[in-house]
Design a protein around this motif. Structure first.
Motif, PDB file in Angstrom:
ATOM      1  N   LYS A 275       0.801  -1.221   0.000  1.00  0.00           N
ATOM      2  CA  LYS A 275       0.000   0.000   0.000  1.00  0.00           C
ATOM      3  C   LYS A 275       0.838   1.278   0.000  1.00  0.00           C
ATOM      4  N   VAL A 277       3.912   3.347  -2.071  1.00  0.00           N
ATOM      5  CA  VAL A 277       4.867   3.534  -3.159  1.00  0.00           C
ATOM      6  C   VAL A 277       5.872   4.576  -2.701  1.00  0.00           C
ATOM      7  N   ASN A 303       3.340   7.777  -1.970  1.00  0.00           N
ATOM      8  CA  ASN A 303       2.070   7.683  -2.686  1.00  0.00           C
ATOM      9  C   ASN A 303       1.341   6.456  -2.134  1.00  0.00           C
ATOM     10  N   LYS A 305      -1.752   3.703  -1.480  1.00  0.00           N
ATOM     11  CA  LYS A 305      -2.756   2.957  -2.233  1.00  0.00           C
ATOM     12  C   LYS A 305      -3.808   2.396  -1.272  1.00  0.00           C
ATOM     13  N   ASP A 306      -5.055   2.829  -1.450  1.00  0.00           N
ATOM     14  CA  ASP A 306      -6.161   2.342  -0.618  1.00  0.00           C
ATOM     15  C   ASP A 306      -5.889   2.564   0.863  1.00  0.00           C
ATOM     16  N   ARG A 309      -5.573   8.579   3.698  1.00  0.00           N
ATOM     17  CA  ARG A 309      -4.456   9.515   3.834  1.00  0.00           C
ATOM     18  C   ARG A 309      -4.704  10.541   4.932  1.00  0.00           C
ATOM     19  N   GLN A 352      -5.425  11.993  -8.805  1.00  0.00           N
ATOM     20  CA  GLN A 352      -5.191  10.893  -7.871  1.00  0.00           C
ATOM     21  C   GLN A 352      -4.165  11.281  -6.812  1.00  0.00           C
ATOM     22  N   SER A 356      -3.681  11.121  -2.412  1.00  0.00           N
ATOM     23  CA  SER A 356      -2.948   9.956  -1.904  1.00  0.00           C
ATOM     24  C   SER A 356      -1.523  10.226  -1.450  1.00  0.00           C
ATOM     25  N   SER A 386      -6.067  -1.542   7.466  1.00  0.00           N
ATOM     26  CA  SER A 386      -6.178  -2.153   6.137  1.00  0.00           C
ATOM     27  C   SER A 386      -7.514  -2.863   5.997  1.00  0.00           C
TER      28      SER A 386
END
Length: 386
Positions: A275, A277, A303, A305-306, A309, A352, A356, A386
């Protein structure tokens, strides 16, 4: 553990106080507060460091961008292409000069301006491209310069976050960011990798005629006292700030290497997390290589993911960990810069990223205990939610 700061300028100053204080004292003793010897000394030393023919100091980074555009003789209605995902100053000066800002999307890995999007946006009215070396990573300058040559455009590098970064050309040669385009600007805002203790900026160019024009513009359009040959502004770097910058310049490479090492430690802690990057060097390289010199990590930006933030931001703040969200609203959606020509489908990456990305503390004084605490709290939140 000492208090975690987004930028620790006090800690940095303590280590160079014995150099900075006498440099400032020289200015006080000379009373040469404007355009004094320290300004000229810093200008020459920065020219040598960057490998650029001309450095023209000015009052701040926003002025530097504006003056660069004024020096090129751009006219109202001329179109200037720049990235949608950056600080507003980049587009602000375009609008102030009654030029037409043209915002385009960015690359999803580097966050820098998308070269393909630049070419699609070029029209007969396009006169310049402004690539931003965002967060300290060099933009794809070979491709950008090739486009500029193909369409007869100027390239104005926004190097406010990238000073000290190296760009490796296709032939293997290297150049400092800010020394590649037709002209470049930078900011010496205190939190920058090379920052003063107030406001400051500079313009860089290898073009002798352009440098002459810009030197007049920064000083009311004067080359000779009371002779105003061009329309100018009042934008000068004061001698005290030049003294600070000249004292810090010899440390810049060390500062940037320290930032890279901190980035490596962050990235190792987040390695292979599905999750997260982490930032890298060149657009398509893996991680931060041992010889990395294309990124100076003005910011260390994840960055996600899901991941919630904004929930992570609140979690970090509740643990006294500062963080930043750069930038929460795309420029094309800012009230001042909205334009009916823009199509949301052309900004998929930017739209996006604004939801994020999160930037963690990044400066020269972070220690391993702080880095461990920060990374643990980030992972605790993401793994728990999560």
């Amino acid at each position: 553990m000492k208090k975690i700061q987004m930028v620790d300028l006090q800690g940095q100053y303590a280590k160079i106080k014995n150099v900075v204080d006498p440099s400032i004292q020289e200015v006080m003793d000379s009373a040469a507060f404007i355009n004094g010897p320290k300004v000229h000394q810093f200008q020459k030393n920065l020219e040598d460091y960057l490998g650029v023919k001309h450095v023209i100091p000015c009052a701040n980074g926003t002025d530097a961008l504006q003056i660069a555009m004024m020096g090129l003789g751009l006219k109202p209605g001329d179109e200037v292409i720049t990235a949608d995902f950056t600080f507003a100053a980049t587009v602000e000066v375009i609008a102030l000069l009654q030029l037409t800002p043209v915002l385009v999307d960015v690359d999803p890995i580097s966050f820098n301006i998308d070269v393909d999007a630049i070419e699609k946006a070029i029209t007969p009215k396009t006169k310049a491209i402004v690539p931003v070396h965002l967060f300290g990573l060099a933009a794809e300058m070979d491709a950008i310069m090739a486009l500029a040559k193909k369409y007869n455009l100027y390239v104005i590098e926004d190097n406010a976050q990238g000073i000290g970064s190296d760009y490796t050309h296709k032939d293997g040669s290297k150049a400092k960011t800010g020394a590649i385009g037709h002209v470049a600007s930078t900011s010496f805002f205190p939190s920058k990798n090379l920052g003063c203790y107030g406001d400051g900026g500079a313009i860089f160019t290898n073009d002798d005629d352009l440098a002459h024009t810009i030197r007049g513009i920064v000083n009311h359009g004067m080359y000779k006292r009371y002779h105003h040959d061009v329309v100018g502004v009042n934008s000068r770097l004061d001698s005290i700030q030049a003294a600070v910058l000249d004292a810090k310049l010899p440390h810049l490479d060390t500062y940037n290497n320290t930032r890279r090492n901190t980035a490596r430690k962050y990235s190792e802690a987040f390695k292979n997390h599905p999750k997260i990057v982490t930032p890298s060097g060149k657009t398509r390289c893996e991680g931060i290589c041992d010889t990395c010199d294309c990124h100076v990590f003005h910011q260390y930006t994840l960055n996600l993911k899901d991941v919630d933030r904004d929930g992570l931001v609140a979690h970090l703040q509740s643990n006294n960990i500062p963080c930043g969200v750069y930038y929460p609203i795309p420029l094309h959606n800012q009230k001042a810069y909205q334009d009916s020509r823009y199509n949301e489908d052309d900004f998929t990456v930017t739209n996006q990223l604004v939801k994020s990305v999160i930037s963690l503390p990044m400066h020269t004084e972070l220690d391993d205990e702080q880095i461990d605490f920060i990374t643990t709290k980030v992972l605790d939140f993401i793994n728990t939610n999560s």
